[in-house]
Design a protein around this motif. Structure first.
Motif, PDB file in Angstrom:
ATOM      1  N   ASN A 173      -2.771   8.158   2.793  1.00  9.61           N
ATOM      2  CA  ASN A 173      -1.266   8.483   2.746  1.00  9.61           C
ATOM      3  C   ASN A 173      -0.727   9.516   3.829  1.00  9.61           C
ATOM      4  O   ASN A 173      -1.419  10.052   4.519  1.00  9.61           O
ATOM      5  CB  ASN A 173      -1.022   9.034   1.366  1.00  9.61           C
ATOM      6  N   ALA A 174       0.566   9.335   3.895  1.00  9.43           N
ATOM      7  CA  ALA A 174       1.244   9.889   5.233  1.00  9.43           C
ATOM      8  C   ALA A 174       2.537  10.227   4.500  1.00  9.43           C
ATOM      9  O   ALA A 174       2.981   9.921   3.514  1.00  9.43           O
ATOM     10  CB  ALA A 174       1.197   8.972   6.200  1.00  9.43           C
TER      11      ALA A 174
ATOM     12  N   MET B 153       9.218   1.054   3.216  1.00 11.13           N
ATOM     13  CA  MET B 153       8.197   1.006   2.500  1.00 11.13           C
ATOM     14  C   MET B 153       8.669   0.768   1.000  1.00 11.13           C
ATOM     15  O   MET B 153       9.570   1.754   0.494  1.00 11.13           O
ATOM     16  CB  MET B 153       6.940   1.913   2.514  1.00 11.13           C
ATOM     17  N   ALA B 154       7.870  -0.143   0.460  1.00 11.29           N
ATOM     18  CA  ALA B 154       8.088  -0.346  -1.264  1.00 11.29           C
ATOM     19  C   ALA B 154       6.761  -0.099  -1.909  1.00 11.29           C
ATOM     20  O   ALA B 154       5.869  -0.946  -1.830  1.00 11.29           O
ATOM     21  CB  ALA B 154       8.681  -1.527  -1.482  1.00 11.29           C
ATOM     22  N   ARG B 155       6.567   0.883  -2.611  1.00  2.65           N
ATOM     23  CA  ARG B 155       5.156   1.416  -3.201  1.00  2.65           C
ATOM     24  C   ARG B 155       5.339   1.249  -4.929  1.00  2.65           C
ATOM     25  O   ARG B 155       6.360   1.639  -5.464  1.00  2.65           O
ATOM     26  CB  ARG B 155       4.700   2.655  -2.859  1.00  2.65           C
ATOM     27  N   VAL B 156       4.197   0.571  -5.557  1.00  2.00           N
ATOM     28  CA  VAL B 156       4.102   0.727  -6.956  1.00  2.00           C
ATOM     29  C   VAL B 156       3.659   2.090  -7.479  1.00  2.00           C
ATOM     30  O   VAL B 156       2.787   2.553  -6.896  1.00  2.00           O
ATOM     31  CB  VAL B 156       3.139  -0.520  -7.287  1.00  2.00           C
TER      32      VAL B 156
ATOM     33  N   GLU C  19      -3.953   2.307  -4.572  1.00  2.00           N
ATOM     34  CA  GLU C  19      -2.549   1.712  -3.792  1.00  2.00           C
ATOM     35  C   GLU C  19      -2.135   0.251  -4.057  1.00  2.00           C
ATOM     36  O   GLU C  19      -2.967  -0.445  -3.483  1.00  2.00           O
ATOM     37  CB  GLU C  19      -3.046   2.305  -2.542  1.00  2.00           C
ATOM     38  N   ASN C  20      -0.831   0.150  -4.098  1.00  5.36           N
ATOM     39  CA  ASN C  20      -0.129  -1.194  -3.814  1.00  5.36           C
ATOM     40  C   ASN C  20       1.030  -0.843  -3.366  1.00  5.36           C
ATOM     41  O   ASN C  20       1.782  -0.231  -3.860  1.00  5.36           O
ATOM     42  CB  ASN C  20      -0.095  -1.820  -5.451  1.00  5.36           C
ATOM     43  N   TRP C  21       1.271  -1.376  -2.280  1.00  7.00           N
ATOM     44  CA  TRP C  21       2.636  -1.114  -1.445  1.00  7.00           C
ATOM     45  C   TRP C  21       2.736  -2.396  -0.340  1.00  7.00           C
ATOM     46  O   TRP C  21       1.861  -2.752   0.074  1.00  7.00           O
ATOM     47  CB  TRP C  21       2.832   0.252  -0.967  1.00  7.00           C
ATOM     48  N   HIS C  22       3.900  -2.320   0.178  1.00  6.77           N
ATOM     49  CA  HIS C  22       4.073  -3.249   1.337  1.00  6.77           C
ATOM     50  C   HIS C  22       5.365  -2.445   2.352  1.00  6.77           C
ATOM     51  O   HIS C  22       6.273  -1.909   1.839  1.00  6.77           O
ATOM     52  CB  HIS C  22       4.906  -4.489   0.950  1.00  6.77           C
TER      53      HIS C  22
ATOM     54  N   GLY D  65       0.650  -5.272   3.879  1.00  6.03           N
ATOM     55  CA  GLY D  65       0.617  -5.326   2.478  1.00  6.03           C
ATOM     56  C   GLY D  65      -0.662  -4.863   1.701  1.00  6.03           C
ATOM     57  O   GLY D  65      -1.839  -5.098   2.556  1.00  6.03           O
ATOM     58  N   THR D  66      -0.672  -3.864   0.616  1.00  3.17           N
ATOM     59  CA  THR D  66      -1.770  -3.316   0.269  1.00  3.17           C
ATOM     60  C   THR D  66      -2.079  -3.315  -1.314  1.00  3.17           C
ATOM     61  O   THR D  66      -0.989  -3.304  -1.930  1.00  3.17           O
ATOM     62  CB  THR D  66      -1.992  -1.839   0.623  1.00  3.17           C
ATOM     63  N   TYR D  67      -3.110  -4.322  -1.423  1.00  3.46           N
ATOM     64  CA  TYR D  67      -3.502  -4.362  -3.045  1.00  3.46           C
ATOM     65  C   TYR D  67      -4.606  -3.609  -3.526  1.00  3.46           C
ATOM     66  O   TYR D  67      -5.801  -4.099  -3.025  1.00  3.46           O
ATOM     67  CB  TYR D  67      -3.549  -6.005  -3.110  1.00  3.46           C
ATOM     68  N   ASN D  68      -4.527  -2.900  -4.365  1.00  2.84           N
ATOM     69  CA  ASN D  68      -5.754  -2.190  -4.818  1.00  2.84           C
ATOM     70  C   ASN D  68      -6.161  -1.489  -3.731  1.00  2.84           C
ATOM     71  O   ASN D  68      -7.546  -1.499  -3.647  1.00  2.84           O
ATOM     72  CB  ASN D  68      -6.420  -2.796  -5.642  1.00  2.84           C
ATOM     73  N   SER D  69      -5.440  -1.039  -2.714  1.00  2.00           N
ATOM     74  CA  SER D  69      -6.228  -0.294  -1.429  1.00  2.00           C
ATOM     75  C   SER D  69      -6.781  -0.941  -0.555  1.00  2.00           C
ATOM     76  O   SER D  69      -7.634  -0.498   0.415  1.00  2.00           O
ATOM     77  CB  SER D  69      -7.204   0.835  -2.006  1.00  2.00           C
TER      78      SER D  69
END
Length: 289
Positions: A76-77, A114-117, A131-134, A153-157
Protein backbone atom coordinates in the motif's frame (compact mmCIF):
# COMPACT_ATOMS: atom_id res chain seq x y z
CA UNK A 1 -30.50 -4.24 -31.10
CA UNK A 2 -29.00 -6.89 -28.82
CA UNK A 3 -27.25 -4.17 -26.84
CA UNK A 4 -30.49 -2.21 -26.40
CA UNK A 5 -32.32 -5.31 -25.18
CA UNK A 6 -29.58 -5.99 -22.65
CA UNK A 7 -29.71 -2.42 -21.48
CA UNK A 8 -33.43 -2.58 -20.86
CA UNK A 9 -32.94 -5.65 -18.69
CA UNK A 10 -29.97 -4.29 -16.77
CA UNK A 11 -30.42 -0.57 -16.43
CA UNK A 12 -32.85 1.67 -14.70
CA UNK A 13 -33.46 5.34 -15.47
CA UNK A 14 -30.51 7.67 -15.90
CA UNK A 15 -29.29 9.45 -12.80
CA UNK A 16 -31.24 12.56 -11.81
CA UNK A 17 -30.05 15.04 -9.18
CA UNK A 18 -26.40 14.55 -8.32
CA UNK A 19 -26.42 13.26 -4.74
CA UNK A 20 -22.61 12.96 -4.85
CA UNK A 21 -21.94 16.65 -5.58
CA UNK A 22 -21.09 17.35 -1.93
CA UNK A 23 -17.99 15.16 -2.35
CA UNK A 24 -16.48 17.45 -5.02
CA UNK A 25 -13.30 19.32 -4.15
CA UNK A 26 -11.82 22.23 -6.11
CA UNK A 27 -8.80 22.27 -3.77
CA UNK A 28 -8.94 25.97 -2.99
CA UNK A 29 -6.16 26.98 -0.61
CA UNK A 30 -6.79 25.81 2.97
CA UNK A 31 -4.76 24.36 5.84
CA UNK A 32 -6.46 20.95 6.15
CA UNK A 33 -7.89 18.12 4.05
CA UNK A 34 -11.43 18.50 5.36
CA UNK A 35 -13.62 15.44 4.84
CA UNK A 36 -11.01 13.32 3.09
CA UNK A 37 -9.89 10.11 4.82
CA UNK A 38 -6.20 9.20 4.76
CA UNK A 39 -5.78 5.47 4.26
CA UNK A 40 -2.79 5.09 6.57
CA UNK A 41 -4.56 6.88 9.42
CA UNK A 42 -7.78 4.91 9.02
CA UNK A 43 -6.04 1.52 9.01
CA UNK A 44 -3.05 2.11 11.25
CA UNK A 45 -0.21 2.00 8.73
CA UNK A 46 2.91 4.21 8.74
CA UNK A 47 2.59 7.59 7.05
CA UNK A 48 4.38 7.36 3.67
CA UNK A 49 3.52 10.90 2.59
CA UNK A 50 6.62 13.00 2.07
CA UNK A 51 4.66 16.23 1.58
CA UNK A 52 0.99 17.23 1.35
CA UNK A 53 -0.61 20.65 1.09
CA UNK A 54 -3.47 22.45 -0.61
CA UNK A 55 -2.69 25.64 -2.47
CA UNK A 56 0.79 26.39 -1.13
CA UNK A 57 3.18 24.42 -3.37
CA UNK A 58 0.84 24.49 -6.38
CA UNK A 59 -1.61 27.43 -6.29
CA UNK A 60 -5.21 26.22 -6.56
CA UNK A 61 -4.29 22.54 -6.33
CA UNK A 62 -3.53 19.71 -3.95
CA UNK A 63 0.15 18.74 -3.95
CA UNK A 64 0.93 15.19 -2.81
CA UNK A 65 4.47 13.80 -2.74
CA UNK A 66 4.84 10.16 -1.69
CA UNK A 67 7.77 8.40 -0.10
CA UNK A 68 9.07 5.13 -1.57
CA UNK A 69 5.91 3.01 -1.82
CA UNK A 70 3.63 1.15 -4.23
CA UNK A 71 0.05 0.09 -4.85
CA UNK A 72 0.55 -3.45 -6.16
CA UNK A 73 -0.42 -6.89 -4.84
CA UNK A 74 -0.49 -6.54 -1.01
CA UNK A 75 1.57 -3.33 -0.88
CA UNK A 76 0.00 0.00 0.00
CA UNK A 77 0.90 3.65 -0.53
CA UNK A 78 -0.67 7.10 0.07
CA UNK A 79 -4.42 7.19 -0.63
CA UNK A 80 -7.01 9.91 0.07
CA UNK A 81 -10.57 8.69 -0.31
CA UNK A 82 -14.29 9.15 0.15
CA UNK A 83 -16.52 6.13 0.68
CA UNK A 84 -19.25 5.83 -1.96
CA UNK A 85 -22.17 3.43 -1.97
CA UNK A 86 -23.37 2.30 -5.38
CA UNK A 87 -22.39 3.46 -8.83
CA UNK A 88 -20.19 6.49 -9.49
CA UNK A 89 -18.50 8.53 -12.22
CA UNK A 90 -15.44 10.30 -10.78
CA UNK A 91 -13.19 12.63 -12.76
CA UNK A 92 -10.08 14.56 -11.81
CA UNK A 93 -7.68 16.99 -13.48
CA UNK A 94 -4.16 16.00 -12.45
CA UNK A 95 -0.51 16.42 -13.32
CA UNK A 96 2.42 14.23 -12.28
CA UNK A 97 5.92 15.72 -12.52
CA UNK A 98 9.30 16.04 -10.85
CA UNK A 99 10.53 18.97 -8.79
CA UNK A 100 12.48 20.42 -11.72
CA UNK A 101 10.90 18.88 -14.80
CA UNK A 102 7.76 17.65 -16.53
CA UNK A 103 8.61 13.99 -15.88
CA UNK A 104 9.12 12.52 -12.41
CA UNK A 105 12.50 11.04 -11.61
CA UNK A 106 13.17 7.33 -11.33
CA UNK A 107 10.63 4.66 -12.22
CA UNK A 108 7.15 3.63 -11.08
CA UNK A 109 6.18 7.19 -10.18
CA UNK A 110 2.47 7.53 -10.84
CA UNK A 111 -0.66 9.13 -9.43
CA UNK A 112 -4.37 9.31 -10.15
CA UNK A 113 -7.72 7.74 -9.29
CA UNK A 114 -8.44 4.50 -7.43
CA UNK A 115 -11.57 2.62 -6.30
CA UNK A 116 -10.92 0.08 -3.53
CA UNK A 117 -13.24 -2.49 -1.96
CA UNK A 118 -13.17 -1.96 1.83
CA UNK A 119 -11.89 -4.78 4.01
CA UNK A 120 -11.10 -5.30 7.69
CA UNK A 121 -7.39 -5.78 7.15
CA UNK A 122 -5.94 -3.15 9.49
CA UNK A 123 -2.25 -2.98 10.31
CA UNK A 124 -2.99 -4.71 13.60
CA UNK A 125 -5.07 -7.49 12.02
CA UNK A 126 -3.36 -7.64 8.62
CA UNK A 127 -3.77 -10.73 6.46
CA UNK A 128 -2.44 -11.31 2.93
CA UNK A 129 -4.55 -11.70 -0.21
CA UNK A 130 -7.29 -9.27 0.87
CA UNK A 131 -6.72 -6.39 -1.56
CA UNK A 132 -9.29 -5.62 -4.28
CA UNK A 133 -9.12 -2.37 -6.24
CA UNK A 134 -8.82 -0.72 -9.66
CA UNK A 135 -7.03 2.44 -10.71
CA UNK A 136 -6.01 4.73 -13.56
CA UNK A 137 -2.84 6.82 -13.12
CA UNK A 138 -0.40 8.93 -15.07
CA UNK A 139 3.36 9.36 -14.68
CA UNK A 140 6.37 7.10 -15.35
CA UNK A 141 6.32 3.31 -15.29
CA UNK A 142 9.06 0.74 -15.78
CA UNK A 143 11.23 2.90 -18.07
CA UNK A 144 12.65 6.11 -16.61
CA UNK A 145 11.81 9.26 -18.55
CA UNK A 146 8.96 7.76 -20.58
CA UNK A 147 5.54 9.19 -19.60
CA UNK A 148 2.72 6.65 -19.43
CA UNK A 149 -0.72 5.94 -18.14
CA UNK A 150 -1.09 2.87 -15.97
CA UNK A 151 -4.26 0.94 -15.31
CA UNK A 152 -4.27 -1.85 -12.80
CA UNK A 153 -6.84 -4.30 -11.48
CA UNK A 154 -6.17 -6.27 -8.29
CA UNK A 155 -8.19 -9.31 -7.24
CA UNK A 156 -7.42 -10.83 -3.84
CA UNK A 157 -3.99 -9.18 -4.09
CA UNK A 158 -3.17 -10.48 -7.57
CA UNK A 159 -2.40 -7.44 -9.72
CA UNK A 160 -2.69 -7.16 -13.50
CA UNK A 161 -1.56 -3.92 -15.13
CA UNK A 162 -1.32 -2.11 -18.45
CA UNK A 163 1.15 0.63 -19.37
CA UNK A 164 0.43 2.82 -22.39
CA UNK A 165 2.41 5.82 -23.71
CA UNK A 166 0.93 9.22 -22.92
CA UNK A 167 2.06 12.84 -22.84
CA UNK A 168 3.14 14.99 -19.94
CA UNK A 169 1.25 17.91 -18.42
CA UNK A 170 -2.28 18.21 -17.14
CA UNK A 171 -4.68 15.36 -17.93
CA UNK A 172 -8.21 14.41 -16.95
CA UNK A 173 -8.68 10.95 -15.48
CA UNK A 174 -12.05 9.24 -15.15
CA UNK A 175 -13.20 6.08 -13.38
CA UNK A 176 -16.78 4.83 -13.74
CA UNK A 177 -18.57 2.04 -11.91
CA UNK A 178 -21.86 0.64 -13.22
CA UNK A 179 -22.81 -2.42 -11.20
CA UNK A 180 -20.08 -5.00 -11.59
CA UNK A 181 -18.37 -3.16 -14.46
CA UNK A 182 -15.69 -0.48 -14.17
CA UNK A 183 -14.22 1.65 -16.96
CA UNK A 184 -11.04 3.76 -16.85
CA UNK A 185 -10.61 6.73 -19.20
CA UNK A 186 -8.15 9.55 -19.88
CA UNK A 187 -8.42 12.84 -21.75
CA UNK A 188 -5.41 14.97 -22.63
CA UNK A 189 -5.51 18.70 -21.98
CA UNK A 190 -7.46 20.38 -24.77
CA UNK A 191 -8.97 17.18 -26.18
CA UNK A 192 -12.73 16.83 -26.44
CA UNK A 193 -12.81 13.02 -26.62
CA UNK A 194 -12.20 10.57 -23.80
CA UNK A 195 -9.97 7.56 -24.45
CA UNK A 196 -10.94 4.23 -22.90
CA UNK A 197 -7.82 2.91 -21.18
CA UNK A 198 -9.22 -0.20 -19.50
CA UNK A 199 -12.42 -2.09 -18.74
CA UNK A 200 -12.99 -4.54 -15.90
CA UNK A 201 -15.78 -6.82 -14.81
CA UNK A 202 -15.66 -8.18 -11.27
CA UNK A 203 -18.04 -10.31 -9.23
CA UNK A 204 -18.39 -7.69 -6.51
CA UNK A 205 -21.68 -7.22 -4.72
CA UNK A 206 -20.30 -4.88 -2.06
CA UNK A 207 -22.13 -1.59 -2.68
CA UNK A 208 -19.39 0.47 -1.01
CA UNK A 209 -16.02 1.43 -2.43
CA UNK A 210 -13.30 3.79 -1.24
CA UNK A 211 -12.80 6.23 -4.13
CA UNK A 212 -10.13 8.87 -4.39
CA UNK A 213 -6.52 9.80 -5.11
CA UNK A 214 -3.32 7.75 -4.94
CA UNK A 215 0.37 8.49 -5.46
CA UNK A 216 3.38 6.22 -5.30
CA UNK A 217 7.03 6.23 -6.34
CA UNK A 218 10.29 4.32 -6.01
CA UNK A 219 13.78 5.32 -4.93
CA UNK A 220 17.14 4.05 -6.13
CA UNK A 221 18.29 4.39 -2.52
CA UNK A 222 16.20 1.33 -1.59
CA UNK A 223 18.03 -1.86 -2.53
CA UNK A 224 16.04 -4.52 -4.41
CA UNK A 225 14.91 -7.37 -2.14
CA UNK A 226 12.34 -10.18 -2.12
CA UNK A 227 8.88 -8.74 -1.64
CA UNK A 228 7.65 -9.16 1.92
CA UNK A 229 4.43 -7.15 2.02
CA UNK A 230 4.00 -7.10 5.77
CA UNK A 231 7.56 -5.90 6.36
CA UNK A 232 7.46 -3.34 3.55
CA UNK A 233 4.06 -1.95 4.56
CA UNK A 234 5.23 -1.46 8.15
CA UNK A 235 8.42 0.45 7.39
CA UNK A 236 9.03 3.99 6.14
CA UNK A 237 11.88 4.86 3.83
CA UNK A 238 11.85 8.47 4.98
CA UNK A 239 15.48 9.13 4.02
CA UNK A 240 15.26 7.57 0.54
CA UNK A 241 15.45 10.23 -2.17
CA UNK A 242 12.40 10.55 -4.46
CA UNK A 243 11.35 13.02 -7.16
CA UNK A 244 7.64 12.82 -7.81
CA UNK A 245 4.62 15.00 -7.11
CA UNK A 246 0.93 14.59 -7.89
CA UNK A 247 -0.92 17.86 -8.44
CA UNK A 248 -4.72 17.76 -8.39
CA UNK A 249 -6.62 20.78 -9.71
CA UNK A 250 -10.03 19.30 -8.88
CA UNK A 251 -11.97 16.08 -8.37
CA UNK A 252 -15.70 15.73 -9.08
CA UNK A 253 -18.22 13.00 -8.40
CA UNK A 254 -21.54 12.15 -9.96
CA UNK A 255 -23.76 9.16 -10.66
CA UNK A 256 -23.19 7.56 -14.08
CA UNK A 257 -25.45 8.20 -17.04
CA UNK A 258 -26.40 4.53 -16.73
CA UNK A 259 -27.99 3.24 -13.54
CA UNK A 260 -27.52 -0.46 -12.80
CA UNK A 261 -30.46 -2.44 -11.47
CA UNK A 262 -29.37 -3.87 -8.06
CA UNK A 263 -29.95 -7.49 -9.05
CA UNK A 264 -27.00 -9.89 -9.16
CA UNK A 265 -28.47 -12.04 -11.94
CA UNK A 266 -28.97 -9.07 -14.24
CA UNK A 267 -25.35 -8.18 -13.60
CA UNK A 268 -23.92 -11.59 -14.44
CA UNK A 269 -26.21 -12.26 -17.37
CA UNK A 270 -26.76 -8.94 -19.10
CA UNK A 271 -24.34 -6.18 -18.15
CA UNK A 272 -23.46 -4.69 -21.57
CA UNK A 273 -20.34 -2.97 -20.25
CA UNK A 274 -18.88 -6.42 -19.58
CA UNK A 275 -19.42 -7.55 -23.16
CA UNK A 276 -16.05 -7.85 -24.90
CA UNK A 277 -17.80 -7.26 -28.22
CA UNK A 278 -18.81 -3.76 -27.17
CA UNK A 279 -16.54 -1.25 -28.88
CA UNK A 280 -14.84 1.59 -27.03
CA UNK A 281 -16.91 4.02 -29.09
CA UNK A 282 -20.11 2.36 -27.85
CA UNK A 283 -18.84 2.41 -24.25
CA UNK A 284 -18.22 6.14 -24.57
CA UNK A 285 -21.65 6.67 -26.08
CA UNK A 286 -23.34 4.81 -23.24
CA UNK A 287 -21.39 6.56 -20.48
CA UNK A 288 -21.57 10.01 -22.07
CA UNK A 289 -19.27 12.94 -21.61
Amino acid sequence: MRCLLLLSALLGPAAGANDLASLDDEFDARPALGEWTLFHQAFGWPDKIKHLDIGRTTPGALNLQPQHSAWVRDLNAPFLYREISGDFDVRSRVRVRGAEGAVPGGTWSLGGLMARVPNRSTAEQWQPRRENWHFVTTGVGHVAGQPMTETKGTYNSYSSLKLRPFGTGWVELRLVRVGMALVAMVRAEGDAQWQVRDRWYRMENNPAMQVGLIAYTTSDDVAPAPEDAERINRQREADARTDMMLEVDWIRFRRPALAAVPDWYAQVSANPLADTGLSDAEVLRLLGD
